[in-house]
Design an enzyme around this catalytic site. Structure first.
Site, PDB file in Angstrom:
ATOM      1  N   TYR A 138       0.823  -1.217   0.000  1.00  0.00           N
ATOM      2  CA  TYR A 138       0.000   0.000   0.000  1.00  0.00           C
ATOM      3  C   TYR A 138       0.860   1.272   0.000  1.00  0.00           C
ATOM      4  CZ  TYR A 138      -3.491  -3.413   1.639  1.00  0.00           C
ATOM      5  OH  TYR A 138      -4.289  -4.517   1.793  1.00  0.00           O
TER       6      TYR A 138
ATOM      7  N   HIS B 135       1.426 -11.659   2.000  1.00  0.00           N
ATOM      8  CA  HIS B 135       0.275 -11.018   1.355  1.00  0.00           C
ATOM      9  C   HIS B 135      -0.452 -11.953   0.375  1.00  0.00           C
ATOM     10  CE1 HIS B 135      -1.241  -6.735   0.285  1.00  0.00           C
ATOM     11  NE2 HIS B 135      -2.191  -7.611   0.055  1.00  0.00           N
TER      12      HIS B 135
ATOM     13  N   LYS C 242     -12.451   0.002   4.980  1.00  0.00           N
ATOM     14  CA  LYS C 242     -11.809   1.287   4.676  1.00  0.00           C
ATOM     15  C   LYS C 242     -12.911   2.319   4.428  1.00  0.00           C
ATOM     16  CE  LYS C 242     -10.359   4.204   1.148  1.00  0.00           C
ATOM     17  NZ  LYS C 242     -11.127   4.776   0.020  1.00  0.00           N
TER      18      LYS C 242
ATOM     19  N   ASN D 208     -19.337   2.674  10.474  1.00  0.00           N
ATOM     20  CA  ASN D 208     -18.787   1.315  10.417  1.00  0.00           C
ATOM     21  C   ASN D 208     -18.303   0.822  11.783  1.00  0.00           C
ATOM     22  OD1 ASN D 208     -19.242   1.595   7.693  1.00  0.00           O
ATOM     23  ND2 ASN D 208     -17.091   1.835   7.119  1.00  0.00           N
TER      24      ASN D 208
HETATM   25  N1  LIG Z   1      -5.070  -9.052   1.868  1.00  0.00           N
HETATM   26  C1  LIG Z   1      -5.548  -8.588   0.734  1.00  0.00           C
HETATM   27  O1  LIG Z   1      -5.233  -9.114  -0.348  1.00  0.00           O
HETATM   28  C2  LIG Z   1      -6.469  -7.433   0.745  1.00  0.00           C
HETATM   29  C3  LIG Z   1      -6.658  -6.726   1.920  1.00  0.00           C
HETATM   30  N2  LIG Z   1      -7.516  -5.652   1.962  1.00  0.00           N
HETATM   31  C4  LIG Z   1      -7.718  -4.984   3.271  1.00  0.00           C
HETATM   32  O2  LIG Z   1      -9.109  -4.890   3.543  1.00  0.00           O
HETATM   33  C5  LIG Z   1      -9.451  -3.525   3.775  1.00  0.00           C
HETATM   34  C6  LIG Z   1     -10.880  -3.245   3.351  1.00  0.00           C
HETATM   35  O3  LIG Z   1     -11.082  -3.641   2.008  1.00  0.00           O
HETATM   36  P1  LIG Z   1     -11.419  -2.635   0.813  1.00  0.00           P
HETATM   37  O4  LIG Z   1     -10.987  -3.294  -0.438  1.00  0.00           O
HETATM   38  O5  LIG Z   1     -10.868  -1.322   1.128  1.00  0.00           O
HETATM   39  O6  LIG Z   1     -12.989  -2.650   0.742  1.00  0.00           O
HETATM   40  P2  LIG Z   1     -14.207  -2.337   1.734  1.00  0.00           P
HETATM   41  O7  LIG Z   1     -15.164  -3.468   1.558  1.00  0.00           O
HETATM   42  O8  LIG Z   1     -13.747  -1.972   3.079  1.00  0.00           O
HETATM   43  O9  LIG Z   1     -14.903  -1.101   1.050  1.00  0.00           O
HETATM   44  C7  LIG Z   1     -14.320   0.185   0.979  1.00  0.00           C
HETATM   45  C8  LIG Z   1     -15.179   1.044   0.043  1.00  0.00           C
HETATM   46  O10 LIG Z   1     -16.506   1.149   0.592  1.00  0.00           O
HETATM   47  C9  LIG Z   1     -16.822   2.508   0.814  1.00  0.00           C
HETATM   48  N3  LIG Z   1     -17.493   2.599   2.121  1.00  0.00           N
HETATM   49  C10 LIG Z   1     -16.920   2.414   3.342  1.00  0.00           C
HETATM   50  N4  LIG Z   1     -17.843   2.538   4.315  1.00  0.00           N
HETATM   51  C11 LIG Z   1     -19.013   2.808   3.714  1.00  0.00           C
HETATM   52  C12 LIG Z   1     -20.312   3.051   4.196  1.00  0.00           C
HETATM   53  N5  LIG Z   1     -20.587   3.026   5.508  1.00  0.00           N
HETATM   54  N6  LIG Z   1     -21.305   3.309   3.305  1.00  0.00           N
HETATM   55  C13 LIG Z   1     -21.028   3.324   1.982  1.00  0.00           C
HETATM   56  N7  LIG Z   1     -19.807   3.092   1.447  1.00  0.00           N
HETATM   57  C14 LIG Z   1     -18.792   2.847   2.311  1.00  0.00           C
HETATM   58  C15 LIG Z   1     -15.505   3.259   0.799  1.00  0.00           C
HETATM   59  O11 LIG Z   1     -15.728   4.542   0.289  1.00  0.00           O
HETATM   60  P3  LIG Z   1     -14.938   5.857   0.792  1.00  0.00           P
HETATM   61  O12 LIG Z   1     -13.495   5.463   0.967  1.00  0.00           O
HETATM   62  O13 LIG Z   1     -15.199   6.824  -0.300  1.00  0.00           O
HETATM   63  O14 LIG Z   1     -15.564   6.269   2.106  1.00  0.00           O
HETATM   64  C16 LIG Z   1     -14.659   2.419  -0.146  1.00  0.00           C
HETATM   65  O15 LIG Z   1     -14.928   2.787  -1.492  1.00  0.00           O
HETATM   66  C17 LIG Z   1      -8.388  -2.768   2.983  1.00  0.00           C
HETATM   67  O16 LIG Z   1      -8.310  -1.414   3.341  1.00  0.00           O
HETATM   68  C18 LIG Z   1      -7.169  -3.579   3.298  1.00  0.00           C
HETATM   69  O17 LIG Z   1      -6.705  -3.240   4.590  1.00  0.00           O
HETATM   70  C19 LIG Z   1      -8.213  -5.280   0.848  1.00  0.00           C
HETATM   71  C20 LIG Z   1      -8.034  -5.918  -0.353  1.00  0.00           C
HETATM   72  C21 LIG Z   1      -7.151  -7.057  -0.494  1.00  0.00           C
HETATM   73  O1  LIG Z   2      -5.290  -4.569  -1.328  1.00  0.00           O
HETATM   74  C1  LIG Z   2      -4.626  -5.583  -1.242  1.00  0.00           C
HETATM   75  O2  LIG Z   2      -4.207  -6.001  -0.169  1.00  0.00           O
HETATM   76  C2  LIG Z   2      -4.352  -6.340  -2.470  1.00  0.00           C
HETATM   77  O3  LIG Z   2      -3.676  -7.319  -2.440  1.00  0.00           O
HETATM   78  C3  LIG Z   2      -4.949  -5.829  -3.728  1.00  0.00           C
HETATM   79  O4  LIG Z   2      -4.392  -4.637  -4.067  1.00  0.00           O
HETATM   80  C4  LIG Z   2      -4.772  -6.799  -4.850  1.00  0.00           C
HETATM   81  O5  LIG Z   2      -3.424  -7.005  -5.054  1.00  0.00           O
HETATM   82  C5  LIG Z   2      -5.473  -6.326  -6.050  1.00  0.00           C
HETATM   83  O6  LIG Z   2      -6.518  -5.754  -5.950  1.00  0.00           O
HETATM   84  C6  LIG Z   2      -4.879  -6.598  -7.351  1.00  0.00           C
HETATM   85  O7  LIG Z   2      -5.698  -6.137  -8.346  1.00  0.00           O
END
Ligand SMILES: NC(=O)C1=CN([C@@H]2O[C@H](COP(=O)(O)OP(=O)(O)OC[C@H]3O[C@@H](n4cnc5c(N)ncnc54)[C@H](OP(=O)(O)O)[C@@H]3O)[C@@H](O)[C@H]2O)C=CC1
Ligand SMILES: O=C(O)C(=O)[C@@H](O)[C@H](O)C(=O)CO
Length: 299
Positions: A72, A130, A252, A262
């Site tokens: 990130y 990861h 997030k 949230n």
């Molecule tokens: N290990 C891995 O491979 C991965 C790990 N992650 C982790 O998981 C976390 C969360 O996942 P993420 O992909 O961010 O997705 P989320 O499911 O947490 O969704 C985030 C999105 O939802 C919106 N949102 C948040 N709260 C609300 C609400 N109450 N009402 C309406 N919309 C809302 C946000 O908008 P806005 O920001 O505009 O408020 C953002 O666009 C990441 O931040 C990361 O730490 C994520 C992906 C992959």
């Molecule tokens: O957010 C994470 O932790 C991820 O691993 C993602 O970024 C993932 O790699 C992805 O969305 C690739 O398209």
């Protein structure tokens, strides 16, 4: 980073949390006895320039668990946000993840040291691999490096992310430490019931990433109807579903309002019939990459 929740009254008074009670978030006990807050704040897709402020805001709402990653590019800014917040770092649970370009024993040791530097700590709460990268990586060598960091006390717990049963089986057979967590994509359209059961059978806690499917499940009519009936928002309903399933989540959000929304999950519960209706939304709704084929390695 360290113990949670804060037991020292002086620590609580130093926090800038005006309304929220951090101790309303339950903790789960990982397989080595470490306690993890079941709700945290994720910083994927938060620009480094905005991360310190976002972390400070989340801490002021009451979050005491931050999920970041080398990938990130904002670990240093997470540390800055913690330092600027006035909250005792020992009360904040921090997770990071080894990037795909640092697989293998030596590269993992090097990048882990950089993560500790960026996070301004000598011990991280939780460090994950990861992605397994089964076609191009070396998750076994990476895991052995994390086992060493754990043995030396530089990580309180070690775990994996995006691991399928076959990847975990290989770790069980060829290494010593059972991962404390497996962080995987989980939301109502991709409930991962089988993998969650596999994790549980082996004493591994499941963390659910993209818990609200980046917003995609919030317009679902089933979720909307439950939310309307119980007077909660769709996001609160979906996040509460995770909590009652025993999944650790860290949504997030960009605004203080959404962070607060949230966070407010512990003054209500879903009835079994509500849980069953949300369970029934499960479909082949994977949003992210398939861990068996994902082979992205950044420069
Ligand atoms: N290990 C891995 O491979 C991965 C790990 N992650 C982790 O998981 C976390 C969360 O996942 P993420 O992909 O961010 O997705 P989320 O499911 O947490 O969704 C985030 C999105 O939802 C919106 N949102 C948040 N709260 C609300 C609400 N109450 N009402 C309406 N919309 C809302 C946000 O908008 P806005 O920001 O505009 O408020 C953002 O666009 C990441 O931040 C990361 O730490 C994520 C992906 C992959
Ligand atoms: O957010 C994470 O932790 C991820 O691993 C993602 O970024 C993932 O790699 C992805 O969305 C690739 O398209």
């Amino acid at each position: 980073m360290g113990t949670y929740p804060p037991t020292d009254r002086r620590v609580r008074e130093r926090t800038c949390a005006p309304v929220a009670q951090p101790n309303t978030v339950p903790t789960l006990t990982l397989n080595n006895g470490v306690e993890i807050p079941q709700l945290g704040f994720g910083v994927f897709q938060i620009d480094p320039a905005d991360t310190s402020a976002a972390v400070q805001q989340a801490l002021s709402v009451g979050y005491r668990h931050i999920d970041t990653a080398q990938m990130y590019g904002n670990e240093a800014e997470v540390a800055e946000g913690i330092a600027e917040s006035g909250v005792d770092p020992s009360t904040i649970f921090v997770t990071s993840k080894i990037n795909n370009n640092s697989h293998g024993y030596d590269a993992t040791r090097r990048s882990f040291a950089e993560t500790l530097d960026k996070l301004r700590t000598e011990q991280i709460d939780l460090i994950l691999i990861h992605w397994p990268l089964p076609t191009v990586g070396d998750f076994l060598g990476t895991w052995r490096a994390l086992e060493q960091e754990y043995a030396d006390g530089r990580a309180r717990a070690i775990g994996v992310s995006n691991f399928q049963p076959g990847h975990l089986q290989k770790l069980f057979e060829e290494s010593t430490v059972v991962p404390a967590v497996n962080q995987i994509e989980v939301h109502p359209y991709f409930a991962q019931t089988g993998l969650r059961e596999f994790d549980a059978q082996h004493g591994i806690a499941t963390e659910g990433w993209s818990p609200i499917a980046q917003g995609d499940v919030l317009d679902d009519p089933v979720v909307g109807a439950i939310a309307k009936r119980i007077g909660k928002s769709p996001a609160q309903v979906v996040l509460r579903w995770h909590i009652q399933n025993g999944v650790i989540v860290f949504p997030k959000a960009s605004s203080a309002e959404r962070m607060t929304e949230n966070f407010e999950l512990f003054d209500f519960s879903l009835e079994p019939a509500d849980m069953a209706e949300i369970n029934a939304l499960d479909r082949d709704g994977r949003r992210g990459p398939n861990p068996d084929t994902f082979d992205y390695v950044p420069d």
